[in-house]
Scaffold this motif. Structure first.
Motif, short mmCIF file in Angstrom:
data_model
loop_
_atom_site.label_atom_id
_atom_site.label_comp_id
_atom_site.label_asym_id
_atom_site.label_seq_id
_atom_site.Cartn_x
_atom_site.Cartn_y
_atom_site.Cartn_z
N SER A 36 -5.12 47.06 31.83
CA SER A 36 -4.25 47.30 33.03
C SER A 36 -2.69 47.30 32.46
N GLU A 83 -0.65 46.50 35.05
CA GLU A 83 -0.12 45.76 36.41
C GLU A 83 0.61 44.71 35.58
N ASN A 84 2.00 44.54 36.15
CA ASN A 84 3.19 43.62 35.59
C ASN A 84 3.05 43.82 33.98
#
Length: 476
Positions: free
Chosen positions: A281, A283-284
């Motif tokens: 991922s 994400e962030n």
């Protein structure tokens, strides 16, 4: 050149020249730095006291400088084991041969320190294969006892039908690779020795949250562990909240260890509390991926290895949570393990409750079928298949054979790799055929890279039993 230093001030340099005969020039990194306070250009040469990092495809031993404890005759010189020829007939002059003696040994000098993770040895094939049983592979930087006191990474326990055998182990740092046979009246013959250092970070792409001065993200994967930030081989973020650095491996790997070199000229404590996170991922910025390890402290200029359970991921992040933080990394090395571990496996049939397909990917090489860690089929043309979940470029498969009986049953089994499930995957490309694996032994089959999601072990014929005590799959 200033005595004792590893750099030279110069200008208008067009080449690097080492005059003299029988000289070796080794450069692990060459950089030009413009110094802000003037027009001085520093040519930085990373010398062999630093660790060099090789592309996995390179056989580090090929053509290297070799020595051995003694030489039987002119055909058996030490250099024969690194001539690039796996011919296993001693009389064809491509194998080494010592005298009958106490503790015979052979050594190759890699000329630099590498993080070695694999050694491939080709044994003599025309006779006397048993002589290599008990030989030790040792790796390190010391020449004490001719290098035979360096770290033991593997022992040759059997003589496989195939002359070439692969030995894999945790990355071990060293300049010297030794093969030694302990005992009296022993002979050591090696027809080829190949040495590999496999760092997934080489050639990958790196980014970071911010960049201060010359501290670019790519510096952490430039192949140099030089730890002085001002020499341009370390990353450096600005003072910021939650700084991070991320490596894109370009495909999903099952990562098992990460090696980090900390800054050496100052500020080693800045890395305290940094987290190693691995996953798929963004994400962030990838900092929410699975936590593999937390760095408590790495001494100034030191290198530390973090080992953990296998984590599948494309991205490797170093994340430093907190306000007013700086993240500096002088080298990051990434190593992957067995892709088959814990993956979904199926087989053509199952003999009994002890014999499930998943036992071949349970991480155990226990070879006694009755202890419940091996597969077992019960039909004609039996097969076993593991699903890697995505297409990988597979280069080797290691198989552990049953040890309590029936070792001959695996003879003729085929390793097939590809993306098709036609005929249950047994029509995919043939990677290798198993001639024989001794009882309880593990043998590695190395082949040209084959792209595929499915790895099959297929045993053609009537009234056959297919038993696998472990299957390991590697993609480089």
């Amino acid at each position: 050149m200033r005595s004792g230093n590893k750099y030279q001030s110069c200008k208008n340099i067009e080449g690097i020249f080492l005059p003299g005969t029988k000289k070796y020039l080794t450069l692990c990194e060459v950089k030009d730095l413009q110094i802000r306070m003037g027009v001085l250009v520093i040519l930085l040469l990373t010398l062999s006291s630093e660790l060099c990092i090789a592309d996995w495809t390179e056989n580090l031993a090929l053509g290297g400088k070799t020595v051995q404890s003694s030489t039987y005759d002119s055909r058996g010189t030490a250099q024969r084991a690194v001539d690039g020829n796996r011919n296993s007939d001693y009389h064809q002059s491509s194998c080494t041969h010592t005298q009958f003696e106490l503790n015979p040994w052979w050594r190759v000098d890699l000329k630099d320190v590498y993080s070695v993770s694999r050694v491939i040895i080709t044994n003599r094939g025309d006779c006397c294969q048993e002589r290599i049983i008990g030989a030790e592979i040792r790796i390190g930087n010391s020449l004490e006892n001719n290098g035979n006191n360096n770290e033991l990474v593997s022992v040759i326990k059997c003589t496989p039908y195939e002359a070439t055998q692969t030995f894999e182990f945790k990355p071990t740092k060293g300049r010297y690779v030794n093969i030694v046979v302990p005992g009296s009246q022993k002979v050591l013959t090696l027809c080829e020795v190949e040495v590999f250092a496999e760092n997934l970070a080489v050639g990958a792409e790196a980014v970071q949250s911010s960049t201060h001065d010359t501290g670019a993200a790519q510096n952490a994967i430039d192949g140099s562990r030089l730890s002085n930030h001002y020499f341009g081989s370390c990353t450096h973020t600005t003072w910021s909240k939650d700084p991070w650095w991320r490596l894109d491996l370009k495909q999903v790997h099952q990562v098992t260890s990460v090696i980090i070199t900390n800054r050496g000229d100052c500020c080693p404590e800045r890395l305290n509390g940094a987290q190693i996170r691995i996953g798929n991922s963004l994400e962030n910025n990838g900092n929410n991926n699975e936590l593999a390890a937390t760095i408590k402290h790495i001494k100034a200029g030191a290198t530390e290895t973090f080992e953990f359970k296998p984590i599948k991921g494309r991205y490797v992040n170093i994340f430093l949570p907190g306000d007013g933080k700086i993240l500096t990394l002088c080298e990051v090395e990434v190593f992957a393990g067995n892709l088959a571990l814990g993956a979904k496996a199926v087989q053509s049939s199952t003999y009994n409750h002890l014999a499930g397909a998943e036992h071949a990917v349970d991480g155990s090489k226990e070879s006694n079928f009755l202890l419940g860690s091996c597969t077992h089929t019960a039909d004609n043309d039996p097969w076993w298949r593991v699903d890697l979940k995505e297409v990988r470029k597979v280069t080797r498969v290691s198989i552990t054979n049953r040890g309590d009986c029936c070792e001959e049953r695996i003879g003729g089994a085929q390793i097939r790799i590809g993306n098709s499930l036609e005929n249950n995957g047994n029509n995919n490309e043939l990677a290798a055929t198993i001639k024989h694996i001794p009882a309880g032994a593990t043998e590695t089959f190395v082949f040209k890279p084959i792209r595929g999601r499915y790895v099959n072990i297929f045993l053609p014929g009537h009234e056959k039993y297919l038993t696998l005590c472990e299957v390991e799959v590697f993609a480089d």
